[in-house]
Design a protein around this motif. Structure first.
Motif, mmCIF file in Angstrom:
data_model
loop_
_atom_site.group_PDB
_atom_site.id
_atom_site.type_symbol
_atom_site.label_atom_id
_atom_site.label_comp_id
_atom_site.label_asym_id
_atom_site.label_seq_id
_atom_site.Cartn_x
_atom_site.Cartn_y
_atom_site.Cartn_z
ATOM 1 N N ARG A 45 -4.274 15.438 -0.718
ATOM 2 C CA ARG A 45 -4.767 14.962 0.570
ATOM 3 C C ARG A 45 -3.636 14.230 1.277
ATOM 4 N N PHE A 46 -3.299 14.668 2.483
ATOM 5 C CA PHE A 46 -2.254 14.048 3.283
ATOM 6 C C PHE A 46 -2.910 13.211 4.373
ATOM 7 N N SER A 47 -2.477 11.986 4.491
ATOM 8 C CA SER A 47 -2.999 11.047 5.470
ATOM 9 C C SER A 47 -2.038 10.931 6.647
ATOM 10 N N HIS A 48 -2.550 10.488 7.788
ATOM 11 C CA HIS A 48 -1.691 10.200 8.943
ATOM 12 C C HIS A 48 -1.043 8.827 8.813
ATOM 13 N N ILE A 49 -1.441 8.074 7.801
ATOM 14 C CA ILE A 49 -0.865 6.749 7.572
ATOM 15 C C ILE A 49 0.312 6.890 6.626
ATOM 16 N N ASP A 51 3.211 5.581 4.088
ATOM 17 C CA ASP A 51 3.564 4.569 3.095
ATOM 18 C C ASP A 51 4.954 4.058 3.472
ATOM 19 N N PRO A 52 5.083 2.795 3.876
ATOM 20 C CA PRO A 52 6.380 2.303 4.330
ATOM 21 C C PRO A 52 7.449 2.284 3.241
ATOM 22 N N ARG A 54 7.849 4.599 0.891
ATOM 23 C CA ARG A 54 8.307 5.968 0.613
ATOM 24 C C ARG A 54 8.658 6.748 1.870
ATOM 25 N N GLY A 55 8.148 6.298 3.030
ATOM 26 C CA GLY A 55 8.395 7.030 4.269
ATOM 27 C C GLY A 55 7.655 8.360 4.311
ATOM 28 N N GLU A 56 6.577 8.467 3.558
ATOM 29 C CA GLU A 56 5.772 9.684 3.486
ATOM 30 C C GLU A 56 4.302 9.311 3.626
ATOM 31 N N PRO A 57 3.452 10.318 3.889
ATOM 32 C CA PRO A 57 2.023 10.006 3.958
ATOM 33 C C PRO A 57 1.523 9.340 2.678
ATOM 34 N N VAL A 58 0.610 8.403 2.854
ATOM 35 C CA VAL A 58 0.004 7.699 1.728
ATOM 36 C C VAL A 58 -0.617 8.721 0.782
ATOM 37 N N GLU A 59 -0.378 8.532 -0.505
ATOM 38 C CA GLU A 59 -0.971 9.405 -1.523
ATOM 39 C C GLU A 59 -1.839 8.531 -2.421
ATOM 40 N N SER A 60 -3.155 8.717 -2.308
ATOM 41 C CA SER A 60 -4.078 7.843 -3.001
ATOM 42 C C SER A 60 -5.467 8.459 -3.017
ATOM 43 N N ARG A 61 -6.319 7.966 -3.897
ATOM 44 C CA ARG A 61 -7.727 8.373 -3.896
ATOM 45 C C ARG A 61 -8.516 7.594 -2.855
ATOM 46 N N LEU A 62 -7.876 6.610 -2.219
ATOM 47 C CA LEU A 62 -8.535 5.804 -1.196
ATOM 48 C C LEU A 62 -8.834 6.680 0.019
ATOM 49 N N ALA A 63 -10.122 6.759 0.385
ATOM 50 C CA ALA A 63 -10.541 7.590 1.508
ATOM 51 C C ALA A 63 -10.686 6.784 2.793
ATOM 52 N N SER A 64 -11.147 5.535 2.688
ATOM 53 C CA SER A 64 -11.258 4.687 3.879
ATOM 54 C C SER A 64 -11.375 3.224 3.490
ATOM 55 N N VAL A 65 -11.033 2.389 4.465
ATOM 56 C CA VAL A 65 -11.159 0.936 4.329
ATOM 57 C C VAL A 65 -11.784 0.410 5.607
ATOM 58 N N ALA A 79 -7.090 -3.112 8.393
ATOM 59 C CA ALA A 79 -7.620 -1.841 7.873
ATOM 60 C C ALA A 79 -6.490 -0.841 7.665
ATOM 61 N N THR A 80 -5.581 -0.749 8.617
ATOM 62 C CA THR A 80 -4.451 0.174 8.487
ATOM 63 C C THR A 80 -3.519 -0.253 7.363
ATOM 64 N N ALA A 81 -3.204 -1.536 7.297
ATOM 65 C CA ALA A 81 -2.313 -2.028 6.238
ATOM 66 C C ALA A 81 -2.921 -1.804 4.854
ATOM 67 N N LEU A 82 -4.219 -2.054 4.713
ATOM 68 C CA LEU A 82 -4.866 -1.871 3.409
ATOM 69 C C LEU A 82 -4.969 -0.397 3.041
ATOM 70 N N MET A 83 -5.138 0.467 4.033
ATOM 71 C CA MET A 83 -5.133 1.909 3.762
ATOM 72 C C MET A 83 -3.747 2.329 3.263
ATOM 73 N N ALA A 84 -2.705 1.787 3.873
ATOM 74 C CA ALA A 84 -1.336 2.093 3.441
ATOM 75 C C ALA A 84 -1.072 1.561 2.035
ATOM 76 N N ALA A 85 -1.724 0.464 1.671
ATOM 77 C CA ALA A 85 -1.540 -0.123 0.337
ATOM 78 C C ALA A 85 -2.185 0.724 -0.754
ATOM 79 N N GLY A 86 -3.121 1.584 -0.388
ATOM 80 C CA GLY A 86 -3.733 2.495 -1.358
ATOM 81 C C GLY A 86 -4.475 1.772 -2.465
ATOM 82 N N GLU A 87 -4.168 2.149 -3.698
ATOM 83 C CA GLU A 87 -4.871 1.609 -4.872
ATOM 84 C C GLU A 87 -4.716 0.093 -5.008
ATOM 85 N N THR A 88 -3.653 -0.459 -4.457
ATOM 86 C CA THR A 88 -3.428 -1.905 -4.562
ATOM 87 C C THR A 88 -4.116 -2.692 -3.445
#
Length: 123
Positions: A45-49, A51-52, A54-65, A79-88
């Motif tokens: 799953r590729f996100s529009h958010i 990951d700062p 890696r410079g790539e789309p966030v890769e995570s099981r997180l679907a929304s915050v 909400a955007t920052a936490l989505m970028a943080a993914g599992e953490t």
């Protein structure tokens, strides 16, 4: 003059309905996720958010915050920052005392993680 009722859309593609509902008074809510602006390629799953780190789309099981805030700008930024943080994200939200709802994709549906006092607003 009355309580504001807000639906939280189910973040999984192809599934209509709500993953939750809120009753709010005097606060804002913002949701960030990958349903509308995400896509699947090769089982990923590729996100529009982005990951700062890696410079790539966030890769995570997180679907929304979804985040509650005093202002919509504050809620949206978190909400955007936490989505970028993914599992953490839940750990970060907890340390910041943020009321948030994290929806993670699992093989059998969605897993909810709630931080702060978000649960008291869920209907």
């Amino acid at each position: 003059g009355r309580i504001w009722q807000v639906g939280i859309e189910d973040p999984r593609a192809g599934i209509d309905g709500l993953a939750g509902a809120l009753r709010l008074d005097g606060m804002a809510v913002a949701t960030s996720g990958d349903r509308a602006n995400g896509y699947d390629i090769g089982g990923r799953r590729f996100s529009h958010i982005i990951d700062p780190a890696r410079g790539e789309p966030v890769e995570s099981r997180l679907a929304s915050v979804s985040v509650l805030g005093v202002t919509a700008r504050q809620a949206d930024g978190w909400a955007t920052a936490l989505m970028a943080a993914g599992e953490t994200g839940p750990g970060l939200a907890g340390r910041q005392g943020l009321p948030a709802l994290f929806l993670f994709r699992e093989s059998d549906g969605l897993r909810r993680v709630v931080t702060g006092n978000f649960a008291q607003y869920l209907v």
